[in-house]
Scaffold this motif. Structure first.
Motif, PDB file in Angstrom:
ATOM      1  N   UNK A  19       1.058  -1.282  -0.044  1.00 57.53           N
ATOM      2  CA  UNK A  19       0.001  -0.033  -0.098  1.00 57.53           C
ATOM      3  C   UNK A  19       1.033   1.303  -0.077  1.00 57.53           C
ATOM      4  N   UNK A  20       0.901   2.145  -0.980  1.00 54.68           N
ATOM      5  CA  UNK A  20       1.813   3.157  -1.084  1.00 54.68           C
ATOM      6  C   UNK A  20       0.982   4.356  -0.371  1.00 54.68           C
ATOM      7  N   UNK A  21       2.150   5.281  -0.077  1.00 53.56           N
ATOM      8  CA  UNK A  21       1.780   6.518   0.671  1.00 53.56           C
ATOM      9  C   UNK A  21       0.470   7.031   0.337  1.00 53.56           C
ATOM     10  N   UNK A  22       0.199   7.477  -1.169  1.00 52.93           N
ATOM     11  CA  UNK A  22      -0.809   8.043  -1.931  1.00 52.93           C
ATOM     12  C   UNK A  22      -2.050   7.534  -1.413  1.00 52.93           C
ATOM     13  N   UNK A  23      -2.146   6.160  -1.716  1.00 48.05           N
ATOM     14  CA  UNK A  23      -3.110   5.140  -1.643  1.00 48.05           C
ATOM     15  C   UNK A  23      -3.522   5.122  -0.166  1.00 48.05           C
ATOM     16  N   UNK A  24      -2.570   5.055   0.683  1.00 50.06           N
ATOM     17  CA  UNK A  24      -2.822   5.105   2.257  1.00 50.06           C
ATOM     18  C   UNK A  24      -3.576   6.241   2.532  1.00 50.06           C
ATOM     19  N   UNK A  25      -3.170   7.555   2.235  1.00 52.41           N
ATOM     20  CA  UNK A  25      -3.755   8.711   2.375  1.00 52.41           C
ATOM     21  C   UNK A  25      -5.232   8.866   2.016  1.00 52.41           C
ATOM     22  N   UNK A  26      -5.419   8.374   0.550  1.00 54.94           N
ATOM     23  CA  UNK A  26      -6.712   8.473   0.064  1.00 54.94           C
ATOM     24  C   UNK A  26      -7.568   7.538   0.918  1.00 54.94           C
ATOM     25  N   UNK A  27      -7.495   6.280   1.368  1.00 53.78           N
ATOM     26  CA  UNK A  27      -8.224   5.625   1.943  1.00 53.78           C
ATOM     27  C   UNK A  27      -8.479   6.364   3.695  1.00 53.78           C
ATOM     28  N   UNK A  28      -7.683   6.766   4.206  1.00 52.55           N
ATOM     29  CA  UNK A  28      -7.651   7.559   5.329  1.00 52.55           C
ATOM     30  C   UNK A  28      -8.700   8.626   4.996  1.00 52.55           C
ATOM     31  N   UNK A  29      -8.520   9.311   3.904  1.00 53.92           N
ATOM     32  CA  UNK A  29      -9.420  10.523   3.825  1.00 53.92           C
ATOM     33  C   UNK A  29     -10.954  10.223   3.733  1.00 53.92           C
ATOM     34  N   UNK A  30     -10.995   9.148   2.947  1.00 53.96           N
ATOM     35  CA  UNK A  30     -12.612   8.635   2.653  1.00 53.96           C
ATOM     36  C   UNK A  30     -12.935   8.209   3.994  1.00 53.96           C
ATOM     37  N   UNK A  31     -12.188   7.711   4.707  1.00 50.12           N
ATOM     38  CA  UNK A  31     -12.943   7.220   6.171  1.00 50.12           C
ATOM     39  C   UNK A  31     -13.192   8.494   6.938  1.00 50.12           C
ATOM     40  N   UNK A  32     -12.549   9.191   7.021  1.00 51.68           N
ATOM     41  CA  UNK A  32     -12.764  10.576   7.831  1.00 51.68           C
ATOM     42  C   UNK A  32     -13.778  11.250   7.428  1.00 51.68           C
ATOM     43  N   UNK A  33     -13.955  11.293   5.996  1.00 51.56           N
ATOM     44  CA  UNK A  33     -15.192  11.967   5.182  1.00 51.56           C
ATOM     45  C   UNK A  33     -16.297  11.260   5.464  1.00 51.56           C
ATOM     46  N   UNK A  34     -16.434   9.878   5.468  1.00 50.43           N
ATOM     47  CA  UNK A  34     -17.596   9.125   5.488  1.00 50.43           C
ATOM     48  C   UNK A  34     -17.977   9.004   6.874  1.00 50.43           C
TER      49      UNK A  34
END
Length: 211
Positions: A19-34
């Motif tokens: 899991x690369x850094x950008x994908x990691x941040x994308x997943x975390x951002x989606x979790x925080x938003x939802x």
């Protein structure tokens, strides 16, 4: 830091993925938003959560200090919910760029909850119920990618907690052995497979076990 070395039993079946850094941040951002959307959509999310939890595993409620039959009227319950929400939101907020800093705290959380009778399978059960709650809150708007992001992030929270639980059990059994007592025998709830994921965040790599 690796927590996978501490895993055994039902949660020892690993497979690796990157899991690369950008994908990691994308997943975390989606979790925080939802998560924000879910709380706004279902303000009493916690009552649904504990009701479903009681249906799936009634014995879990023997660990709580509050009366689960009177959730809305119980101040201890409200405090527990505030702590649960705060711990999750704090972990998610730190997870985007500083995940490794949260691992020690999560392991300590697992060690502390061992004294309450919590087992590894309970952590997996809580994650299952949390995913159920979110899918119910979003209904037809719940997407597979969103679910995958939540499983990933909850796994990053749950794996160190499980490591802490198992570390506490080892310490307890060692102490019992020295005292001439029999080791504690746990009967965890059957767990799903957990994957060991290499997370590369800003060039800093760590391996954790992810559901």
């Amino acid at each position: 830091m690796s927590t996978s070395d501490d895993m055994d039993g039902d949660i020892s079946r690993f497979s690796n993925m990157k899991v690369e850094a950008n994908e990691h941040r994308r997943r975390v951002a989606i979790v925080l938003k939802t998560w924000g959307q879910a709380v706004k959509s279902v303000p009493e999310w916690h009552e649904l959560f504990f009701t479903e939890l009681s249906h799936r595993e009634p014995k879990v409620f023997g660990m709580y200090s509050f009366d689960v039959s009177e959730l809305s009227k119980n101040s201890l319950y409200r405090r527990h919910i505030a702590l649960l929400r705060g711990a999750l939101e704090g972990a998610f907020s730190e997870m985007a760029d500083n995940y490794e800093s949260t691992i020690t705290d999560l392991i300590a959380l697992g060690e502390r909850h061992y004294t309450y009778g919590v087992e590894s399978g309970h952590v997996l059960l809580l994650i299952d119920v949390f995913i159920w709650l979110l899918s119910a809150a979003f209904n037809t708007r719940w997407e597979k990618d969103t679910e995958d992001c939540w499983k990933y992030c909850l796994g990053l929270v749950g794996a160190p907690v499980i490591a802490g639980l198992q570390y506490a059990e080892v310490k307890t059994n060692q102490a019992n052995k020295l005292a001439g007592e029999a080791p504690k025998q746990t009967n965890p709830i059957p767990a799903r497979n957990i994957k060991s994921v290499d997370v590369d965040i800003n060039g800093s790599k760590c391996q954790v076990s992810v559901i």
